[in-house]
Design a protein around this motif. Structure first.
Motif, PDB file in Angstrom:
ATOM      1  N   ALA A 136     -38.703 -24.073 -36.203  1.00 15.59           N
ATOM      2  CA  ALA A 136     -39.195 -24.682 -37.442  1.00 15.59           C
ATOM      3  C   ALA A 136     -39.430 -23.626 -38.518  1.00 15.59           C
ATOM      4  N   LEU A 137     -39.960 -22.461 -38.120  1.00 14.39           N
ATOM      5  CA  LEU A 137     -40.289 -21.416 -39.089  1.00 14.39           C
ATOM      6  C   LEU A 137     -39.041 -20.819 -39.726  1.00 14.39           C
ATOM      7  N   PHE A 138     -38.024 -20.536 -38.913  1.00  9.29           N
ATOM      8  CA  PHE A 138     -36.840 -19.856 -39.430  1.00  9.29           C
ATOM      9  C   PHE A 138     -35.749 -20.816 -39.909  1.00  9.29           C
ATOM     10  N   SER A 139     -35.721 -22.024 -39.359  1.00  8.35           N
ATOM     11  CA  SER A 139     -34.672 -22.978 -39.754  1.00  8.35           C
ATOM     12  C   SER A 139     -35.179 -24.056 -40.698  1.00  8.35           C
ATOM     13  N   GLY A 140     -36.506 -24.298 -40.675  1.00  8.89           N
ATOM     14  CA  GLY A 140     -37.048 -25.382 -41.473  1.00  8.89           C
ATOM     15  C   GLY A 140     -36.669 -26.736 -40.894  1.00  8.89           C
ATOM     16  N   LEU A 141     -36.771 -27.750 -41.725  1.00  3.98           N
ATOM     17  CA  LEU A 141     -36.417 -29.109 -41.299  1.00  3.98           C
ATOM     18  C   LEU A 141     -35.175 -29.583 -42.044  1.00  3.98           C
ATOM     19  N   TYR A 142     -34.340 -30.302 -41.346  1.00  2.00           N
ATOM     20  CA  TYR A 142     -33.189 -30.963 -41.958  1.00  2.00           C
ATOM     21  C   TYR A 142     -33.374 -32.467 -41.769  1.00  2.00           C
ATOM     22  N   VAL A 143     -33.570 -33.167 -42.860  1.00  2.00           N
ATOM     23  CA  VAL A 143     -33.816 -34.610 -42.790  1.00  2.00           C
ATOM     24  C   VAL A 143     -32.776 -35.350 -43.621  1.00  2.00           C
ATOM     25  N   ILE A 144     -32.594 -36.619 -43.294  1.00  2.00           N
ATOM     26  CA  ILE A 144     -31.679 -37.469 -44.060  1.00  2.00           C
ATOM     27  C   ILE A 144     -32.403 -37.975 -45.304  1.00  2.00           C
ATOM     28  N   LYS A 145     -31.786 -37.778 -46.465  1.00  2.00           N
ATOM     29  CA  LYS A 145     -32.388 -38.246 -47.704  1.00  2.00           C
ATOM     30  C   LYS A 145     -32.444 -39.782 -47.735  1.00  2.00           C
ATOM     31  N   PRO A 146     -33.459 -40.341 -48.385  1.00  2.00           N
ATOM     32  CA  PRO A 146     -33.560 -41.811 -48.463  1.00  2.00           C
ATOM     33  C   PRO A 146     -32.628 -42.389 -49.520  1.00  2.00           C
ATOM     34  N   VAL A 147     -31.339 -42.045 -49.367  1.00  2.00           N
ATOM     35  CA  VAL A 147     -30.317 -42.518 -50.307  1.00  2.00           C
ATOM     36  C   VAL A 147     -29.517 -43.637 -49.640  1.00  2.00           C
ATOM     37  N   VAL A 148     -29.383 -44.741 -50.325  1.00  2.00           N
ATOM     38  CA  VAL A 148     -28.707 -45.913 -49.768  1.00  2.00           C
ATOM     39  C   VAL A 148     -27.201 -45.697 -49.779  1.00  2.00           C
ATOM     40  N   GLY A 149     -26.581 -45.914 -48.640  1.00  2.00           N
ATOM     41  CA  GLY A 149     -25.132 -45.794 -48.551  1.00  2.00           C
ATOM     42  C   GLY A 149     -24.440 -47.138 -48.604  1.00  2.00           C
ATOM     43  N   LYS A 150     -25.015 -48.121 -47.945  1.00  2.00           N
ATOM     44  CA  LYS A 150     -24.396 -49.443 -47.893  1.00  2.00           C
ATOM     45  C   LYS A 150     -25.485 -50.510 -47.897  1.00  2.00           C
ATOM     46  N   VAL A 151     -25.233 -51.588 -48.585  1.00  2.00           N
ATOM     47  CA  VAL A 151     -26.151 -52.734 -48.627  1.00  2.00           C
ATOM     48  C   VAL A 151     -25.422 -53.942 -48.058  1.00  2.00           C
ATOM     49  N   ALA A 152     -25.959 -54.500 -46.969  1.00  2.00           N
ATOM     50  CA  ALA A 152     -25.338 -55.678 -46.363  1.00  2.00           C
ATOM     51  C   ALA A 152     -25.604 -56.910 -47.224  1.00  2.00           C
ATOM     52  N   VAL A 161     -41.992 -41.347 -50.339  1.00  2.00           N
ATOM     53  CA  VAL A 161     -40.957 -41.237 -49.312  1.00  2.00           C
ATOM     54  C   VAL A 161     -40.108 -40.011 -49.607  1.00  2.00           C
ATOM     55  N   THR A 162     -39.945 -39.138 -48.599  1.00  2.00           N
ATOM     56  CA  THR A 162     -39.096 -37.943 -48.773  1.00  2.00           C
ATOM     57  C   THR A 162     -37.894 -37.948 -47.837  1.00  2.00           C
ATOM     58  N   SER A 163     -37.905 -38.834 -46.833  1.00  2.00           N
ATOM     59  CA  SER A 163     -36.783 -38.876 -45.888  1.00  2.00           C
ATOM     60  C   SER A 163     -36.486 -40.326 -45.513  1.00  2.00           C
ATOM     61  N   TRP A 164     -35.301 -40.524 -44.976  1.00  2.00           N
ATOM     62  CA  TRP A 164     -34.910 -41.861 -44.508  1.00  2.00           C
ATOM     63  C   TRP A 164     -35.849 -42.333 -43.393  1.00  2.00           C
ATOM     64  N   GLU A 165     -36.251 -41.411 -42.542  1.00  2.00           N
ATOM     65  CA  GLU A 165     -37.157 -41.757 -41.439  1.00  2.00           C
ATOM     66  C   GLU A 165     -38.487 -42.283 -41.971  1.00  2.00           C
ATOM     67  N   ASP A 166     -39.017 -41.626 -43.013  1.00  2.00           N
ATOM     68  CA  ASP A 166     -40.265 -42.107 -43.623  1.00  2.00           C
ATOM     69  C   ASP A 166     -40.122 -43.552 -44.072  1.00  2.00           C
ATOM     70  N   MET A 167     -39.028 -43.834 -44.757  1.00  2.00           N
ATOM     71  CA  MET A 167     -38.805 -45.172 -45.300  1.00  2.00           C
ATOM     72  C   MET A 167     -38.668 -46.207 -44.183  1.00  2.00           C
ATOM     73  N   VAL A 168     -37.873 -45.876 -43.149  1.00  2.00           N
ATOM     74  CA  VAL A 168     -37.669 -46.805 -42.039  1.00  2.00           C
ATOM     75  C   VAL A 168     -38.993 -47.120 -41.345  1.00  2.00           C
ATOM     76  N   ASN A 169     -39.827 -46.102 -41.152  1.00  2.00           N
ATOM     77  CA  ASN A 169     -41.112 -46.312 -40.485  1.00  2.00           C
ATOM     78  C   ASN A 169     -42.035 -47.201 -41.313  1.00  2.00           C
ATOM     79  N   LEU A 170     -42.075 -46.968 -42.610  1.00  2.00           N
ATOM     80  CA  LEU A 170     -42.948 -47.773 -43.472  1.00  2.00           C
ATOM     81  C   LEU A 170     -42.485 -49.224 -43.506  1.00  2.00           C
ATOM     82  N   ILE A 171     -41.175 -49.445 -43.589  1.00  2.00           N
ATOM     83  CA  ILE A 171     -40.652 -50.821 -43.581  1.00  2.00           C
ATOM     84  C   ILE A 171     -40.863 -51.454 -42.215  1.00  2.00           C
TER      85      ILE A 171
END
Length: 356
Positions: free
Chosen positions: A117-133, A157-167
């Motif tokens: 975590a210290l040397f690589s940091g975090l890589y998260v998926i941005k909360p950007v919509v790719g497709k809407v059903a 919300v800073t990541s897709w995971e944050d958004m999914v959890n809140l919803i």
């Protein structure tokens, strides 16, 4: 294949060393004499004596051991060794020495997760919509591909995971989403709908969703030393929880037992992670270390958890199990471990023949 074998030996060596180091350090801390500190079992291919202790590397790299003075029940002890005998120490100290092995496996996992975590940091998926059903809450609310969800019901919300959890935690109540599109922000109201989806273990679970998929853009978040501590604790807990849950699911029959892997599977995976880089291999070692720590805490005779169970019974009842009971319990424990080892080797071999 040779690459995988070397990676396997390195990985297992690190795991075993830390586990046995825990037993060794606590034994020395409480004044217990250590006769042998061995990486591996069987014939010794290297040994060096330092004081009372013989440090050695043995031929079979599938474990290791720390042999202490007076460790075995009924073991004869010389008069001059009574003060450094394991069996003569208070119950609490003996329990701490035994528990230190699994504890050091968790410490190793924490340290590895921390430095990753210290040397690589975090890589998260941005909360950007790719497709809407179509015909979903998001489609009805006017959300479009390319939109960025920056808030859910007042929560940033800073990541897709944050958004999914809140919803997912909305219980189906209407939510206000803050949406960024082409340089401007606006809010929309959506009411998540309940869907039946498969979880990690293939079980049907209810989940609240709005009908969008991620675009897949990645965000790198650097972490300072204090944030890295929090991330390491989080990762260690997540892997511990998942490991315990996996064991429960296997016992329940939800997860097939043939998914269990043994040394061959570990060697294959170690080789793959080594090729992927130091960070991937470190993450793999950390995961295995958590697994090893938890497995060793199982209340099975021979394992550390079995010894702790006997200590707990002794602490509650005040009665020490006699030598014959311990011996029979150890025989049962060994038989169970041998049977498990044969089973996972069988799984590994079948997996190879099936191209897995």
């Amino acid at each position: 294949m040779g690459h995988s074998i070397i990676a396997f030996i390195i990985v297992l060596g690190i795991l075993v060393f830390f586990h046995e180091l825990g037993h060794f350090l606590l034994a020395r801390y409480y004044g217990v004499g250590v006769v042998t500190f061995s990486l591996g079992f069987g014939p010794k291919i290297y040994k060096k004596n330092v004081g009372l202790t013989e440090y050695c590397i043995s031929l079979i790299p599938l474990g290791g051991y720390v042999k202490m003075v007076g460790e075995e029940p009924g073991e004869p002890i010389r008069f001059e060794d009574i003060d450094i005998s394991f069996s003569q120490k208070p119950l609490f100290q003996k329990a701490m020495i035994v528990a230190a092995g699994p504890l050091f496996n968790f410490i190793l996992a924490f340290l590895l997760f921390y430095f990753i975590a210290l040397f690589s940091g975090l890589y998260v998926i941005k909360p950007v919509v790719g497709k809407v059903a179509e015909d979903t809450p998001a489609h009805v609310a006017g959300i479009q591909s390319g939109d960025t969800i920056t808030g859910v019901h007042g929560e940033p919300v800073t990541s897709w995971e944050d958004m999914v959890n809140l919803i997912g935690n909305s219980n189906g109540d209407p939510l206000e989403l803050l949406v960024a599109r082409e340089g401007r922000e606006f809010t929309v109201m959506v009411t998540p709908e309940e869907k039946i989806v498969k979880n990690l273990f293939g079980e049907d679970k209810k989940k609240y969703m709005i009908g969008i998929a991620a675009k897949g853009d990645i965000l790198h978040i650097p972490l300072n030393p204090f944030q890295a501590v929090g991330e390491a604790v989080k990762r260690t807990w997540q892997i511990s929880h998942l490991t315990i849950l996996s064991v429960v699911k296997i016992v329940q029959g939800t997860v097939p037992a043939d998914t269990l892997g043994g040394p061959i599977m570990i060697a294959q995976m170690a080789g793959e992670q080594a090729k992927a880089g130091v960070a991937s291999l470190s993450f793999f070692i950390a995961m295995l270390s958590v697994n090893l720590g938890i497995i060793n805490l199982f209340p099975i005779p021979v394992l550390d958890g079995g010894h702790l169970l006997f200590f707990a019974i002794e602490g509650i009842t005040g009665i020490t199990a006699n030598e014959s009971i311990r011996e029979k319990a150890n025989q049962i424990g060994i038989a169970l471990l041998v049977a498990l080892m044969v089973f996972v080797f069988y799984n590994d071999i079948i997996r190879i023949f099936n191209g897995g």
